[in-house]
Write a protein that holds these residues in place. Structure first.
Motif, PDB file in Angstrom:
ATOM      1  N   TYR A 110      -6.554 -14.033  13.984  1.00  0.00           N
ATOM      2  CA  TYR A 110      -5.572 -14.801  14.762  1.00  0.00           C
ATOM      3  C   TYR A 110      -6.121 -15.120  16.151  1.00  0.00           C
ATOM      4  O   TYR A 110      -5.760 -16.126  16.757  1.00  0.00           O
ATOM      5  CB  TYR A 110      -4.256 -14.032  14.910  1.00  0.00           C
ATOM      6  CG  TYR A 110      -3.581 -13.674  13.591  1.00  0.00           C
ATOM      7  CD1 TYR A 110      -3.814 -14.430  12.444  1.00  0.00           C
ATOM      8  CD2 TYR A 110      -2.711 -12.602  13.512  1.00  0.00           C
ATOM      9  CE1 TYR A 110      -3.205 -14.110  11.235  1.00  0.00           C
ATOM     10  CE2 TYR A 110      -2.099 -12.275  12.316  1.00  0.00           C
ATOM     11  CZ  TYR A 110      -2.352 -13.018  11.178  1.00  0.00           C
ATOM     12  OH  TYR A 110      -1.761 -12.700  10.006  1.00  0.00           O
ATOM     13  N   ASP A 111      -7.022 -14.236  16.645  1.00  0.00           N
ATOM     14  CA  ASP A 111      -7.620 -14.463  17.968  1.00  0.00           C
ATOM     15  C   ASP A 111      -8.832 -15.379  17.907  1.00  0.00           C
ATOM     16  O   ASP A 111      -9.577 -15.498  18.885  1.00  0.00           O
ATOM     17  CB  ASP A 111      -8.040 -13.111  18.585  1.00  0.00           C
ATOM     18  CG  ASP A 111      -6.843 -12.237  18.899  1.00  0.00           C
ATOM     19  OD1 ASP A 111      -5.730 -12.805  18.986  1.00  0.00           O
ATOM     20  OD2 ASP A 111      -6.999 -11.014  19.043  1.00  0.00           O
ATOM     21  N   GLY A 112      -9.062 -15.965  16.735  1.00  0.00           N
ATOM     22  CA  GLY A 112     -10.151 -16.933  16.638  1.00  0.00           C
ATOM     23  C   GLY A 112     -11.497 -16.352  16.282  1.00  0.00           C
ATOM     24  O   GLY A 112     -12.518 -17.021  16.382  1.00  0.00           O
ATOM     25  N   GLY A 166     -11.152 -16.838  11.454  1.00  0.00           N
ATOM     26  CA  GLY A 166     -10.212 -17.489  12.352  1.00  0.00           C
ATOM     27  C   GLY A 166     -10.850 -18.537  13.246  1.00  0.00           C
ATOM     28  O   GLY A 166     -10.154 -19.340  13.880  1.00  0.00           O
ATOM     29  N   CYS A 210     -12.457 -21.091  12.297  1.00  0.00           N
ATOM     30  CA  CYS A 210     -12.051 -22.382  11.743  1.00  0.00           C
ATOM     31  C   CYS A 210     -10.606 -22.361  11.243  1.00  0.00           C
ATOM     32  O   CYS A 210      -9.882 -23.339  11.356  1.00  0.00           O
ATOM     33  CB  CYS A 210     -12.949 -22.766  10.570  1.00  0.00           C
ATOM     34  SG  CYS A 210     -14.652 -23.054  11.052  1.00  0.00           S
ATOM     35  N   HIS A 211     -10.225 -21.232  10.646  1.00  0.00           N
ATOM     36  CA  HIS A 211      -8.885 -21.145  10.060  1.00  0.00           C
ATOM     37  C   HIS A 211      -7.854 -20.885  11.156  1.00  0.00           C
ATOM     38  O   HIS A 211      -7.289 -19.812  11.262  1.00  0.00           O
ATOM     39  CB  HIS A 211      -8.859 -20.070   8.963  1.00  0.00           C
ATOM     40  CG  HIS A 211      -9.547 -20.508   7.715  1.00  0.00           C
ATOM     41  ND1 HIS A 211      -8.944 -21.332   6.790  1.00  0.00           N
ATOM     42  CD2 HIS A 211     -10.798 -20.271   7.241  1.00  0.00           C
ATOM     43  CE1 HIS A 211      -9.785 -21.584   5.782  1.00  0.00           C
ATOM     44  NE2 HIS A 211     -10.929 -20.946   6.044  1.00  0.00           N
ATOM     45  N   ASP A 212      -7.643 -21.935  11.945  1.00  0.00           N
ATOM     46  CA  ASP A 212      -6.762 -21.808  13.094  1.00  0.00           C
ATOM     47  C   ASP A 212      -5.606 -22.805  13.019  1.00  0.00           C
ATOM     48  O   ASP A 212      -4.830 -22.953  13.949  1.00  0.00           O
ATOM     49  CB  ASP A 212      -7.558 -22.035  14.380  1.00  0.00           C
ATOM     50  CG  ASP A 212      -8.286 -23.375  14.344  1.00  0.00           C
ATOM     51  OD1 ASP A 212      -8.145 -24.112  13.330  1.00  0.00           O
ATOM     52  OD2 ASP A 212      -9.002 -23.681  15.311  1.00  0.00           O
ATOM     53  N   ALA A 243      -4.327 -22.318   8.816  1.00  0.00           N
ATOM     54  CA  ALA A 243      -4.306 -21.175   9.718  1.00  0.00           C
ATOM     55  C   ALA A 243      -4.351 -19.849   8.972  1.00  0.00           C
ATOM     56  O   ALA A 243      -3.886 -19.755   7.835  1.00  0.00           O
ATOM     57  CB  ALA A 243      -3.056 -21.232  10.593  1.00  0.00           C
ATOM     58  N   SER A 244      -4.923 -18.854   9.642  1.00  0.00           N
ATOM     59  CA  SER A 244      -5.107 -17.545   9.006  1.00  0.00           C
ATOM     60  C   SER A 244      -3.795 -16.859   8.672  1.00  0.00           C
ATOM     61  O   SER A 244      -3.756 -15.995   7.808  1.00  0.00           O
ATOM     62  CB  SER A 244      -5.899 -16.617   9.928  1.00  0.00           C
ATOM     63  OG  SER A 244      -7.084 -17.229  10.310  1.00  0.00           O
TER      64      SER A 244
END
Lengths: 255, 129, 402
Positions: B86-88, B92, B94-96, B102-103
């Motif tokens: 979730y913090d990238g 995460g 790419c899956h944002d 999104a994750s």
């Protein structure tokens, strides 16, 4: 009385208005955009923001107004969060000494069709529904299985079980198995014997879940999370096989 | 001489059977089998094929940052969890919700679970009475 | 005073075979059953969590239905004084007792803890449970049938004045016995009919279906066993007995037609309604893995053979009707098997597109009777064979001496 009957008739009309009935085109479009179906619901762009609780239970008579047990134990399962890590199953086995050949809770893997050979995966945990009208309890010849009059938990009195297995046949959910060591049918008791009766607040499976799938609590308490989820205006809530009239206390939802 | 040639050919073909030729993969030499993470939870699938062929990523899109080359090394890291995503970090990156879904959505798309893992690894589920 | 006239030498070899095979099967079945208690039912029986009721429950239900049918046949002659059928009553009553004992044997070796039943059905009965009422009524019915039978035997050995008194007590026992037996049978039907988890069973239909089948089984069994007794022992059938059997033969046809009628609408209803579970069961029967069971055993052997035989011979050809009766009983047994097993093989979560785990994601839950279950079934069948020939010897052809 006739008014109730006509309400009941109305409720039959849209009983199955669930996610399954979304047009697959739209569903796929949203999936491609990276949104979940739940997101679509919560966003309210596709369906109106109406709780389906009354629909689910409206079809079998007023249910959601009153909860006869105190505490009225219930569980809400947020299926789209389940990842089948099976920690709940392991915790259950450990806590309740479930033998190798049996199980009290399980995860099912569903492939829900989106059309044209496409599908999406969903894991669906199952456990005893602790029905308000439990078919197993009605069928048992010796009251070896019974509805606990205080908590509403469907429990076993192992020494009374004659092993006729009628309860196993009568359960719409496959939640009972014969425990050879106990020489009796065994089942989920919401961890009453192993945990709740010893003052713990959660079942082993709910505690073990890393994804917050299993919300356990007292449905007769308006402050509880289960009550608020089941009575939310914006949340679609359903039960499994409502047509059997068993009136489960295990609810399913998404998000 | 001819016999010798046939013998060589046979050896060569035999080698092909044991070890498939590597040159057919071009420069995009990536694992063909999906990677299955079992930590911190069982089990998450990552398929190079989908990411390379369907989405056109190259090796250096993800290697060595956010993922080290060595398979299985990531899941040994203590911060490899959903919060990091979730913090990238890790997936995460790419899956944002912008680059890719999104994750915190579509959990069961990557989480194939114990059931999915057993199916891919060909572990027979035990059927109990 | 009627006496049996020997017109042919008794077929001693066949009689001995009934004793030896019947008795042998009985002993083997009981041994297997007791062994399964010792080793654990899960090791020896083929039933599973998903299909908990298998061949032994089928055996129990089949023999219990035959017993109820025989009890009804006996009552028509004995209690309702239908003179035509009276020559069949004594044997029917005796075989009703034997059949229910065979049924009890099967379920006694099927239950995991039958001894707990004796305690907890008394101390803590569940008044909403069909199993409880069925057990209670069948237990009372068998006692009353035995009382009726014993009093009837005693009455034959006493002076006329005493005999009349005993006979009237026997009639009361018989009447109450008949009522409890029918209550037991309808509760047996509702053991299934009340289970809303299996939509193919659910509803009041099962008790109607069971009692109709009981009538078919009762007449089939009495024609078969009476004919078998007379041809094995070489006795001559007197006029009233022949008339009784011919009438019973017509009843076989009548009830085969009734069962055909009920079964047809059941299947059509289930196929057309497409209700989950109903449709799947009916489909498995008419065009699925159980099609042979259904078409050949249930329909042809169980219904068409007795029906057509009754039409062709007008019930008058006793030996033909006896074979038709045997056919009806075999078909009827497979009918009970399919009725009980197939709805259980429809997966609980079939509506949910489940792909795993494998044991819950199958199209049908598997069930195949194990060798042990089959041996216990043979034991119950052996009890019927043994009891049958023993009865003919002990009670000398069940002839009432007046």
């Amino acid at each position: 009385m006739f008014k109730k009957f006509s309400q009941w008739l109305d409720s039959l009309e849209d009983k199955n208005e669930g996610v399954e009935n979304l047009p697959s085109e739209e569903r796929r479009r949203f999936l491609k955009m990276g949104l979940t179906i739940t997101g679509v619901f919560a966003g309210g762009t596709l369906l109106s923001l109406v709780s389906k609780v009354d629909d689910v239970f409206g079809s079998i008579g007023g249910y959601s107004e009153r909860y006869p047990y105190k505490p009225h134990y219930a569980m809400v399962l947020r299926v789209d969060r389940c990842i089948d890590c099976e920690r709940c199953m392991e915790a259950c086995r450990r806590t309740n000494h479930v033998p190798e050949y049996g199980w009290r809770t399980k995860i099912l893997e569903r492939h829900i069709p989106l059309g044209e050979g496409e599908w999406y995966r969903e894991f669906m945990p199952i456990l005893c529904n602790h029905c308000n009208n439990p078919p197993c309890v009605r069928a048992c010849p010796t009251q070896a299985t019974y509805k606990d009059s205080r908590t509403g938990i469907v429990r076993m009195d192992y020494r009374k079980c004659i092993g006729c297995k009628t309860c196993m046949v009568a359960c719409p959910y496959d939640m009972r198995y014969f425990n050879e060591e106990k020489r009796a049918v065994d089942k989920c008791d919401f961890c009453w014997e192993s945990r709740l009766s010893k003052g713990k607040k959660l079942t082993a499976c709910a505690e073990a879940c890393p994804a917050g799938v299993r919300i356990f609590g007292d449905l007769s308490d308006p402050e509880s999370e289960v009550f608020q989820m089941v009575h939310s205006e914006t949340r679609v809530v359903w039960v499994l096989r409502p047509e059997t009239g068993a009136r489960p206390n295990v609810f399913y939802t998404k998000g | 001489m001819k016999r010798y040639f046939i013998f060589l050919l046979a050896v060569f073909l035999g080698c092909l059977l044991i070890h498939p030729p590597t040159w057919s993969q071009d420069e995009e030499d990536y694992p063909q089998e999906p990677i299955i993470f079992t930590k911190p939870v069982k089990a998450v699938i990552f398929d190079h094929k989908v990411h390379v062929e369907d989405n056109g990523l190259s090796c250096d899109s993800c290697h060595d940052d956010p993922f080290e080359m060595e398979a299985g090394s990531t899941q040994e890291k203590p911060d490899f969890n959903m919060k990091a995503l979730y913090d990238g970090q890790y997936c995460g990156a790419c899956h944002d919700g912008d680059t890719a879904f999104a994750s915190n959505t579509q959990c069961a798309r990557c989480h194939i679970g114990v059931l999915g893992m057993k199916r891919i690894l060909g572990i027979k589920e035990e059927v109990h009475h | 005073m009627t006496a049996l006239k020997q017109i042919n030498p008794p077929k001693n070899k066949i009689i001995a075979l009934f004793y030896v095979l019947g008795g042998g099967a009985l002993l083997l079945g009981i041994t297997t059953g007791l062994l399964s208690f010792y080793l654990g039912h899960h090791l020896l029986y083929g039933v599973t969590r998903e299909v908990p009721w298998g061949l032994l429950i089928v055996t129990y239900a089949s023999f219990a239905i035959i017993s109820t049918g025989l009890c009804i046949v006996a009552a028509i002659g004995h209690l309702f004084k239908a003179k035509t059928l009276e020559p069949l009553s004594q044997r029917a009553l005796y075989m009703a007792i034997i059949a229910i004992l065979a049924a009890f044997l099967a379920i006694g070796l099927e239950l995991e803890n039958p001894w707990r039943m004796a305690i907890w059905m008394v101390l803590s009965p569940n008044l909403t449970s069909n199993i409880m009422w069925m057990g209670l009524f069948y237990a009372v019915a068998v006692v009353l049938m035995i009382v009726e039978f014993v009093l009837g035997q005693l009455a034959q050995r006493k002076a006329a004045a005493v005999a009349a008194g005993l006979a009237s007590v026997a009639s009361v026992a018989g009447l109450v016995g008949l009522i409890t037996d029918i209550l037991a049978n309808s509760n047996l039907g509702e053991v299934f009919g009340f289970i809303n988890a299996k939509p193919y069973w659910y509803g009041p239909f099962l008790s109607i279906y069971f009692i109709s089948n009981a009538c078919l089984m009762g007449f089939s069994a009495i024609v078969f066993f009476t004919w078998a007794a007379y041809s094995m022992f070489g006795w001559e059938m007197d006029e009233p007995l022949q008339k009784a059997l011919k009438t019973a033969g017509k009843f076989i046809g009548l009830f085969a037609a009734l069962v055909l009628f009920l079964l047809s609408w059941w299947i059509v209803n289930a196929l057309a309604g497409k209700v989950f579970g109903q449709y799947d069961t009916a489909k498995a029967l008419v065009a699925g893995p159980y099609a042979l069971n259904f078409w050949f055993f249930e329909v042809v052997l169980g219904i068409l053979v007795p029906l057509i035989a009754a039409i062709v011979y007008k019930g008058r050809e006793i030996s033909a009707m006896a074979w038709a009766g045997l056919s009806a009983m075999i078909g009827g047994f497979i009918n009970r098997y399919d009725l009980i097993v197939v709805p259980q093989t429809i997966p609980h979560y079939q509506q949910f597109n489940v792909v795993a785990p494998a044991e819950l994601a199958t199209k049908f839950y598997p069930y195949v009777p194990s060798v042990s279950e089959f041996l216990v079934f043979l034991g119950a069948l052996g009890l019927i064979c043994f009891g049958f020939v023993a009865g003919e010897h002990l009670f000398k052809g069940h002839i009432a001496k007046h």
